[in-house]
Design a protein around this motif. Structure first.
Motif, PDB file in Angstrom:
ATOM      1  N   SER A   9       9.139  52.074  30.076  1.00 26.04           N
ATOM      2  CA  SER A   9       8.390  51.983  31.328  1.00 26.04           C
ATOM      3  C   SER A   9       7.623  53.254  31.667  1.00 26.04           C
ATOM      4  O   SER A   9       6.740  53.230  32.518  1.00 26.04           O
ATOM      5  N   CYS A  10       7.938  54.360  31.004  1.00 24.86           N
ATOM      6  CA  CYS A  10       7.211  55.610  31.271  1.00 24.86           C
ATOM      7  C   CYS A  10       6.539  56.163  30.020  1.00 24.86           C
ATOM      8  O   CYS A  10       6.236  57.351  29.965  1.00 24.86           O
TER       9      CYS A  10
ATOM     10  N   ILE B 298       3.647  56.858  28.669  1.00 22.27           N
ATOM     11  CA  ILE B 298       2.239  57.027  29.039  1.00 22.27           C
ATOM     12  C   ILE B 298       1.377  56.975  27.773  1.00 22.27           C
ATOM     13  O   ILE B 298       1.587  57.759  26.848  1.00 22.27           O
TER      14      ILE B 298
ATOM     15  N   ASP C 281       3.854  52.379  29.381  1.00 24.05           N
ATOM     16  CA  ASP C 281       4.028  52.558  30.822  1.00 24.05           C
ATOM     17  C   ASP C 281       3.613  51.317  31.610  1.00 24.05           C
ATOM     18  O   ASP C 281       2.509  50.811  31.457  1.00 24.05           O
TER      19      ASP C 281
END
Length: 149
Positions: free
Chosen positions: A32-33, A35, A51
């Protein structure tokens, strides 16, 4: 988990939101993070994930889908205009922030209360300023207490 938890990621192949609410919490958070251009995508369940902010920076609809009656959204990336761009990671992050902010303008209206800490002068990779970020978040939350009561 005793309290329902979900992390939101974006499927690079399908271009869709993926809600991760089973399996390894660490892998879900990592996906989820992730990037784009900065952290490697994470493969989960045959999907290549980055992300969740690519599609849903503040996952209000996900919270509602999980049964939330009242959504308090914290948008820590609403005003990231003034930080100094020092390297390619700042360029990538700033570009993603601009795109996500445009998407978020419409999605954020679905929250019941929105907390927006003033982080204009703190860049996304300024981890050494974590205490300052937390303090500003706490102050922004205190300002919203009358709405929450």
């Amino acid at each position: 988990m005793a309290i329902p938890l979900a992390a939101v990621a974006t499927d690079l192949h399908a271009g869709e939101r993926v809600v991760l609410n089973r399996g390894s919490i660490a892998r879900a958070v990592r996906a989820s993070c992730a990037i784009p251009g900065i952290f490697s995508p994470v493969e989960i369940g045959g999907k290549l994930l980055v992300d969740g902010g690519v599609l849903e920076r503040v996952p209000i609809s996900t919270a509602k889908d999980m049964g939330a009656d009242f959504v308090i959204a914290v948008d820590a990336g609403a005003d990231v205009e003034e930080y100094k761009i020092n390297h390619i990671f700042d360029v990538l992050s700033k570009t993603i922030d601009i795109m996500a902010r445009e998407i978020q303008r419409f999605q954020i209206q679905e929250a019941d209360v929105v907390i927006t800490p003033n982080l204009k002068d703190i860049g996304p990779f300024h981890f050494h300023q974590a205490r300052e970020v937390i303090a500003r978040g706490e102050e922004a939350a205190r300002q919203k207490l009358p709405l929450l009561r």
